[in-house]
Motif scaffolding. Structure first.
Motif, PDB file in Angstrom:
ATOM      1  N   GLN A 108     -91.714  51.290-120.311  1.00 14.01           N
ATOM      2  CA  GLN A 108     -90.265  51.488-120.373  1.00 14.01           C
ATOM      3  C   GLN A 108     -89.817  52.324-119.173  1.00 14.01           C
ATOM      4  N   GLU A 109     -88.565  52.131-118.810  1.00  8.09           N
ATOM      5  CA  GLU A 109     -87.990  52.938-117.732  1.00  8.09           C
ATOM      6  C   GLU A 109     -86.497  53.136-117.965  1.00  8.09           C
ATOM      7  N   ILE A 110     -85.969  54.191-117.345  1.00  4.42           N
ATOM      8  CA  ILE A 110     -84.541  54.479-117.356  1.00  4.42           C
ATOM      9  C   ILE A 110     -84.047  54.515-115.920  1.00  4.42           C
ATOM     10  N   TYR A 111     -82.944  53.802-115.685  1.00  2.00           N
ATOM     11  CA  TYR A 111     -82.330  53.751-114.353  1.00  2.00           C
ATOM     12  C   TYR A 111     -80.902  54.265-114.480  1.00  2.00           C
ATOM     13  N   ALA A 112     -80.506  55.213-113.629  1.00  3.67           N
ATOM     14  CA  ALA A 112     -79.152  55.759-113.628  1.00  3.67           C
ATOM     15  C   ALA A 112     -78.600  55.723-112.213  1.00  3.67           C
ATOM     16  N   ASP A 113     -77.313  55.378-112.082  1.00  6.44           N
ATOM     17  CA  ASP A 113     -76.723  55.120-110.766  1.00  6.44           C
ATOM     18  C   ASP A 113     -75.302  55.668-110.755  1.00  6.44           C
ATOM     19  N   LEU A 114     -74.952  56.465-109.749  1.00  8.02           N
ATOM     20  CA  LEU A 114     -73.604  57.015-109.595  1.00  8.02           C
ATOM     21  C   LEU A 114     -73.159  56.835-108.153  1.00  8.02           C
ATOM     22  N   ARG A 115     -71.934  56.306-107.992  1.00 15.31           N
ATOM     23  CA  ARG A 115     -71.359  56.128-106.661  1.00 15.31           C
ATOM     24  C   ARG A 115     -69.896  56.549-106.701  1.00 15.31           C
ATOM     25  N   THR A 116     -69.442  57.176-105.635  1.00 19.28           N
ATOM     26  CA  THR A 116     -68.034  57.546-105.545  1.00 19.28           C
ATOM     27  C   THR A 116     -67.565  57.383-104.111  1.00 19.28           C
ATOM     28  N   TYR A 117     -66.246  57.129-103.969  1.00 21.79           N
ATOM     29  CA  TYR A 117     -65.676  56.776-102.672  1.00 21.79           C
ATOM     30  C   TYR A 117     -64.385  57.551-102.478  1.00 21.79           C
ATOM     31  N   ARG A 118     -64.170  58.033-101.250  1.00 21.22           N
ATOM     32  CA  ARG A 118     -62.959  58.786-100.943  1.00 21.22           C
ATOM     33  C   ARG A 118     -62.386  58.311 -99.616  1.00 21.22           C
ATOM     34  N   SER A 119     -61.067  58.033 -99.615  1.00 17.59           N
ATOM     35  CA  SER A 119     -60.363  57.741 -98.369  1.00 17.59           C
ATOM     36  C   SER A 119     -59.965  59.058 -97.719  1.00 17.59           C
ATOM     37  N   LEU A 120     -60.135  59.150 -96.415  1.00 20.85           N
ATOM     38  CA  LEU A 120     -59.830  60.376 -95.692  1.00 20.85           C
ATOM     39  C   LEU A 120     -58.495  60.305 -94.956  1.00 20.85           C
ATOM     40  N   ASP A 121     -57.791  59.166 -95.082  1.00 20.36           N
ATOM     41  CA  ASP A 121     -56.474  59.040 -94.487  1.00 20.36           C
ATOM     42  C   ASP A 121     -55.659  58.079 -95.343  1.00 20.36           C
ATOM     43  N   PRO A 122     -54.336  58.096 -95.238  1.00 17.61           N
ATOM     44  CA  PRO A 122     -53.503  57.274 -96.128  1.00 17.61           C
ATOM     45  C   PRO A 122     -53.780  55.785 -96.044  1.00 17.61           C
ATOM     46  N   ASN A 123     -54.210  55.278 -94.893  1.00 19.31           N
ATOM     47  CA  ASN A 123     -54.456  53.850 -94.744  1.00 19.31           C
ATOM     48  C   ASN A 123     -55.907  53.466 -95.001  1.00 19.31           C
ATOM     49  N   ALA A 124     -56.725  54.419 -95.430  1.00 17.34           N
ATOM     50  CA  ALA A 124     -58.132  54.186 -95.765  1.00 17.34           C
ATOM     51  C   ALA A 124     -58.925  53.621 -94.588  1.00 17.34           C
ATOM     52  N   ARG A 125     -58.557  54.014 -93.369  1.00 13.87           N
ATOM     53  CA  ARG A 125     -59.351  53.589 -92.215  1.00 13.87           C
ATOM     54  C   ARG A 125     -60.594  54.449 -92.048  1.00 13.87           C
ATOM     55  N   HIS A 126     -60.578  55.626 -92.642  1.00 15.20           N
ATOM     56  CA  HIS A 126     -61.735  56.516 -92.606  1.00 15.20           C
ATOM     57  C   HIS A 126     -62.107  56.856 -94.046  1.00 15.20           C
ATOM     58  N   ARG A 127     -63.368  56.621 -94.408  1.00 13.94           N
ATOM     59  CA  ARG A 127     -63.791  56.779 -95.797  1.00 13.94           C
ATOM     60  C   ARG A 127     -65.175  57.408 -95.857  1.00 13.94           C
ATOM     61  N   LEU A 128     -65.437  58.069 -96.970  1.00 12.81           N
ATOM     62  CA  LEU A 128     -66.769  58.565 -97.267  1.00 12.81           C
ATOM     63  C   LEU A 128     -67.242  57.938 -98.570  1.00 12.81           C
ATOM     64  N   ALA A 129     -68.520  57.622 -98.624  1.00 15.80           N
ATOM     65  CA  ALA A 129     -69.123  57.056 -99.833  1.00 15.80           C
ATOM     66  C   ALA A 129     -70.384  57.835-100.151  1.00 15.80           C
ATOM     67  N   LEU A 130     -70.569  58.166-101.428  1.00 17.33           N
ATOM     68  CA  LEU A 130     -71.739  58.917-101.884  1.00 17.33           C
ATOM     69  C   LEU A 130     -72.456  58.110-102.951  1.00 17.33           C
ATOM     70  N   TRP A 131     -73.795  58.075-102.870  1.00 21.47           N
ATOM     71  CA  TRP A 131     -74.617  57.305-103.802  1.00 21.47           C
ATOM     72  C   TRP A 131     -75.770  58.170-104.272  1.00 21.47           C
ATOM     73  N   LEU A 132     -75.897  58.289-105.589  1.00 20.13           N
ATOM     74  CA  LEU A 132     -77.019  58.989-106.200  1.00 20.13           C
ATOM     75  C   LEU A 132     -77.641  58.062-107.240  1.00 20.13           C
ATOM     76  N   TYR A 133     -78.957  57.928-107.243  1.00 14.32           N
ATOM     77  CA  TYR A 133     -79.585  57.180-108.330  1.00 14.32           C
ATOM     78  C   TYR A 133     -80.987  57.684-108.593  1.00 14.32           C
ATOM     79  N   SER A 134     -81.441  57.405-109.803  1.00 18.23           N
ATOM     80  CA  SER A 134     -82.776  57.821-110.223  1.00 18.23           C
ATOM     81  C   SER A 134     -83.407  56.712-111.040  1.00 18.23           C
TER      82      SER A 134
END
Length: 425
Positions: free
Chosen positions: A278-304
């Motif tokens: 058996q195994e457990i898989y967990a995944d979290l991702r989040t995204y943020r726009s750094l300007d009003p037109n979303a031309r600059h963005r950051l993305a974060l990914w964590l998983y286990s």
């Protein structure tokens, strides 16, 4: 402190700075809240590869993206060759096709995609695969399927994050596999589902030149210790899954959250299964726009990924790059690190290079850690960190899908080139 450890420490510091920047950027909060563009700014019409194709053929432009009610049944097809390189398989030549279609309107339904690809490497690695992400109207149902067949020569190493390059042993094998998941929306953006997973490795043998050290390989030692067949190993089982998807787009998000959890159980002698585990898989991702037109963005990914019971076959232990899109751990070849417990983190900065959105770029940084009792190593005892940059070409502006070309670098001079039709996460 040696040179490799200094590099890893500096990269981790950069990752921490990026995380802090994502959480503090004031413009990100405005973009997340759906604020209009700043006064005096405009968003130019986007141009994708299909627009260029139509212009070259002197064809009429596509319907406007904002044409309400004109989305259902619309589809696009992109076919392109690609060239990859990683240390394990040398140069890889391939061709891929991507189809995007809506089973509802653009405002209410995520785009469904079908990817078909084939590749061959200079090391005689051959792969054919089909990937499907299909959403019904208003995302009530979500089907995810990933099937492939591969003649898959690969490198294996000792278990754990600190496995030395000198422990490398080449393995040749055939790998047919299938993953089918079906979800039902139970609350807005929240899905529950069940899945079927099957993967088998057959005709396992040492690659040419590695026969003399085959018996000392991590694969043979692990399999012998647990009584597994050295020629064929199979995992077949079921999974229970929860998924929250609050992103604005599942292919190339600019804001929102994605969270998933899966409990998987595999059975001995079912469809040829090698063992109960058996195994457990967990995944979290989040995204943020750094300007009003979303031309600059950051993305974060964590998983286990953690084996919680029983004994998994060697090649089913959590390993570098073993995720549906196969590009986690850019900077290292697939399967470079392996253990029965894994933790992974990645940060990516994304930007557009042209105002029409046709060209973009990314910079990424990732780190992973493995625990392996057989090797006497614990999770978070050591890390393998990598980073790199990439180019993006917008191939479908409606689905926001890109042709992705990345180059990554890891410790001990590890490096590679990765290509794909969708973002890594």
């Amino acid at each position: 402190m040696n040179r490799g450890r200094r590099l890893e420490t500096n990269l981790l510091r950069v990752l921490a700075i990026l995380v802090a920047a994502a959480s503090l950027a004031p413009s990100a909060a405005r973009a997340e809240s759906g604020a209009d563009p700043a006064p005096g700014t405009t968003t130019p019409a986007q141009t994708d590869a299909m627009d260029l194709y139509r212009r070259l053929r002197h064809r009429e432009p596509a319907l406007s993206d904002s044409a309400a009610g004109q989305d259902e049944g619309k589809r696009s097809v992109i076919v392109t060759p690609f060239l990859n390189y990683d240390p394990a398989t040398s140069v890889i030549f391939g061709v891929g096709a991507l189809t995007s279609i809506y089973h509802g309107t653009l405002e209410s339904t995520f785009p469904s995609t079908v990817q078909l690809g084939g590749s061959v490497s200079l090391e005689e690695q051959i792969a054919i695969g089909l990937k499907v992400d299909a959403y019904s109207d208003h995302n009530r149902w979500f089907l995810q399927a990933n099937t492939s067949w591969a003649k898959y020569p690969q490198s294996t190493y000792d278990l754990g994050t600190d496995s030395p390059d000198l422990s490398r042993v080449g393995v040749d094998l055939y790998v047919p596999k299938a993953l089918i998941l079906l979800y039902r929306q139970v609350l807005p953006d929240l899905f529950a589902g069940m899945g079927l997973q099957y993967v088998t490795r057959t005709d396992i043998r040492p690659m040419s030149g590695f026969a003399p050290i085959w018996d000392q390989s991590a694969f043979v030692e692990y399999s012998t210790q647990h009584g597994f067949d050295l020629k064929r190993q199979t995992s077949a089982g079921l999974s229970g899954n929860l998924l929250y998807d609050g992103r604005d787009n599942p292919i190339n998000a600019s804001k929102g959250w994605f969270v998933s959890a899966s409990y998987r159980t595999f059975f001995e002698d079912v469809l040829g299964g090698t063992s109960n585990w058996q195994e457990i898989y967990a995944d979290l991702r989040t995204y943020r726009s750094l300007d009003p037109n979303a031309r600059h963005r950051l993305a974060l990914w964590l998983y286990s990924d953690v084996v919680t019971g029983g004994t998994a076959p060697f090649f089913d232990l959590p390993a570098t790059g073993i995720v549906p899109r196969g590009r986690a751990g850019r900077g290292y070849d697939s399967n470079r690190f392996r253990g029965d417990r894994m933790a992974y983190a990645e940060m990516e900065y994304r930007t557009t290079l042209t105002r029409n959105g046709l060209l973009g770029a990314v910079a990424f940084l990732n780190t992973e850690s493995f625990g392996a009792p057989e090797a006497g190593t614990d999770l978070f005892e050591s890390f393998a960190t990598a980073g790199g940059i990439g180019l993006r070409i917008l191939v479908d502006k409606r689905a926001k899908s890109n042709l992705c070309l990345d180059v990554g670098f890891g410790k001990n001079n590890s490096k590679g080139i990765w290509a794909g039709f969708q973002e890594t996460f």
